[in-house]
Design a protein around this motif. Structure first.
Motif, short mmCIF file in Angstrom:
data_model
loop_
_atom_site.label_atom_id
_atom_site.label_comp_id
_atom_site.label_asym_id
_atom_site.label_seq_id
_atom_site.Cartn_x
_atom_site.Cartn_y
_atom_site.Cartn_z
N ALA A 62 66.50 66.05 56.43
CA ALA A 62 66.34 65.53 57.78
C ALA A 62 67.30 66.22 58.75
N ALA A 63 68.54 66.41 58.32
CA ALA A 63 69.52 67.10 59.15
C ALA A 63 69.06 68.52 59.46
N LYS A 64 68.50 69.19 58.48
CA LYS A 64 67.99 70.54 58.70
C LYS A 64 66.87 70.54 59.74
N GLN A 65 65.97 69.55 59.65
CA GLN A 65 64.88 69.47 60.61
C GLN A 65 65.38 69.14 62.02
N CYS A 68 66.69 72.61 63.11
CA CYS A 68 65.80 73.78 63.02
C CYS A 68 64.37 73.54 63.50
N SER A 69 64.04 72.32 63.91
CA SER A 69 62.68 72.04 64.35
C SER A 69 62.70 71.25 65.65
N ARG A 70 61.52 71.09 66.25
CA ARG A 70 61.38 70.31 67.47
C ARG A 70 60.69 68.98 67.20
N GLN A 71 60.58 68.61 65.95
CA GLN A 71 60.00 67.31 65.63
C GLN A 71 60.81 66.19 66.29
N SER A 72 60.13 65.12 66.63
CA SER A 72 60.84 63.97 67.18
C SER A 72 61.72 63.34 66.11
N ILE A 73 62.75 62.64 66.55
CA ILE A 73 63.63 61.97 65.60
C ILE A 73 62.85 60.91 64.82
N LEU A 74 61.92 60.24 65.47
CA LEU A 74 61.11 59.26 64.76
C LEU A 74 60.29 59.91 63.66
N ALA A 75 59.67 61.04 63.94
CA ALA A 75 58.87 61.73 62.92
C ALA A 75 59.75 62.16 61.75
N ILE A 76 60.95 62.63 62.05
CA ILE A 76 61.88 63.04 60.99
C ILE A 76 62.31 61.82 60.18
N ALA A 77 62.55 60.72 60.86
CA ALA A 77 62.95 59.48 60.17
C ALA A 77 61.87 59.01 59.22
N LEU A 78 60.62 59.02 59.67
CA LEU A 78 59.52 58.57 58.82
C LEU A 78 59.34 59.51 57.63
N ALA A 79 59.47 60.82 57.86
CA ALA A 79 59.34 61.78 56.77
C ALA A 79 60.44 61.62 55.73
N ALA A 80 61.60 61.11 56.18
CA ALA A 80 62.73 60.91 55.27
C ALA A 80 62.63 59.58 54.52
#
Length: 282
Positions: A62-65, A68-80
């Motif tokens: 998640a930290a890498k995303q 290194c990415s423009r994904q929203s924090i919510l999207a990163i949270a759900l993926a984690a």
């Protein structure tokens, strides 16, 4: 140091399914072990529970995303694997000491936990204890590979800066390695002048077999004879990012000293009393 092959299979399964819902029961089914056996052998070998390992690996990704990415924090949270951005933010800040937004704005990625790599054929502990030697420039690639296995003990570790510092330690004969045949299983960098241990790591697979004590004794007799104390910094008490390093140092005889902040991270200095021969004990 049993279970190497079995734990390697567990790690491979976790890495292959890191983006999915993972708990002890699912992993146990995936690798065909009972939950009890899986929990016992993973914690005994890796030095942390499977739950902790999965959580730290997911937060690292998640930290890498975030950087290194423009994904929203919510999207990163759900993926984690978190059900809300609020829940993700709480655990992320507890581990990284920054909110996800602050971390993204700082733009510097560092891992909590990289993939665990085990030595499939470890030697007997008593043989390894005799392998401590000064590092030479040719050992730098092996040292840096080893660092990736012990990043859990070094918050905010910058690999590029560490590499430059390592070259200086090697040039001054203040960097030591412990080997299991061709595998680095322990490393330490010291400053004899300051009376400090600036880097100290033992491979998770070897921590339960007296290797931390052996590595410490090896550097004390080489670098700190005649000193009254030696210092090291580690996590503060209660830091959720600590996987056991603070307790390990205390078992080795280190005692609490002043609170510090290093690279923006709250740490604490610990002191080891020595006798005149450089032996721990006060």
């Amino acid at each position: 140091m049993e279970y190497s092959d079995q734990i390697a299979a567990v790690v491979a399964y976790v890495e292959a399914h890191l983006g999915e819902r993972l708990d002890l029961e699912r992993v146990a089914r995936g690798v065909h072990y009972s939950k009890y056996h899986l929990h016992r052998m993973f914690a005994g070998t890796a030095g942390m529970t499977l739950h902790t390992y999965v959580q730290r690996r997911r937060l690292t990704e998640a930290a890498k995303q975030l950087v290194c990415s423009r994904q929203s924090i919510l999207a990163i949270a759900l993926a984690a694997g978190y059900e809300s951005q609020q829940a993700f933010t709480g655990i992320f800040k507890a581990m990284y000491k920054q909110t996800p937004l602050e971390y993204r704005e700082n733009g510097v990625f560092y891992p909590l936990q990289l993939e665990l790599v085990l030595n499939p054929r470890p030697s007997a502990p008593e043989a390894i204890q005799r392998t401590i030697s000064y590092a030479v420039p040719e050992d730098i690639p092996a040292w840096m590979d080893f660092v990736s296995l012990v990043v859990d003990g070094f918050p905010c570790l910058d690999s590029a800066k560490h590499l430059e510092q390592l070259k200086g330690f090697i040039g001054q004969r203040q960097a030591l390695l412990m080997w299991d045949n061709q595998t680095v299983v322990g490393a330490a960098a010291v400053s004899a002048q300051r009376g400090s241990i600036d880097f100290f790591g033992v491979h998770p697979q070897y921590r339960r077999h007296g290797m931390e004590r052996a590595l410490l004794d090896g550097i004390l007799c080489r670098a700190f004879v005649g000193r009254e104390t030696v210092g090291i910094t580690t996590f503060r008490e209660g830091d959720r990012a600590d996987t056991g390093q603070r307790a390990a140092y205390q078992r080795l005889g280190f005692v609490e000293s002043e609170l510090l902040t290093e690279f923006g991270y709250p740490t604490q200095r610990l002191i080891l009393p020595l006798d005149k021969g450089g032996i721990a004990g006060g």
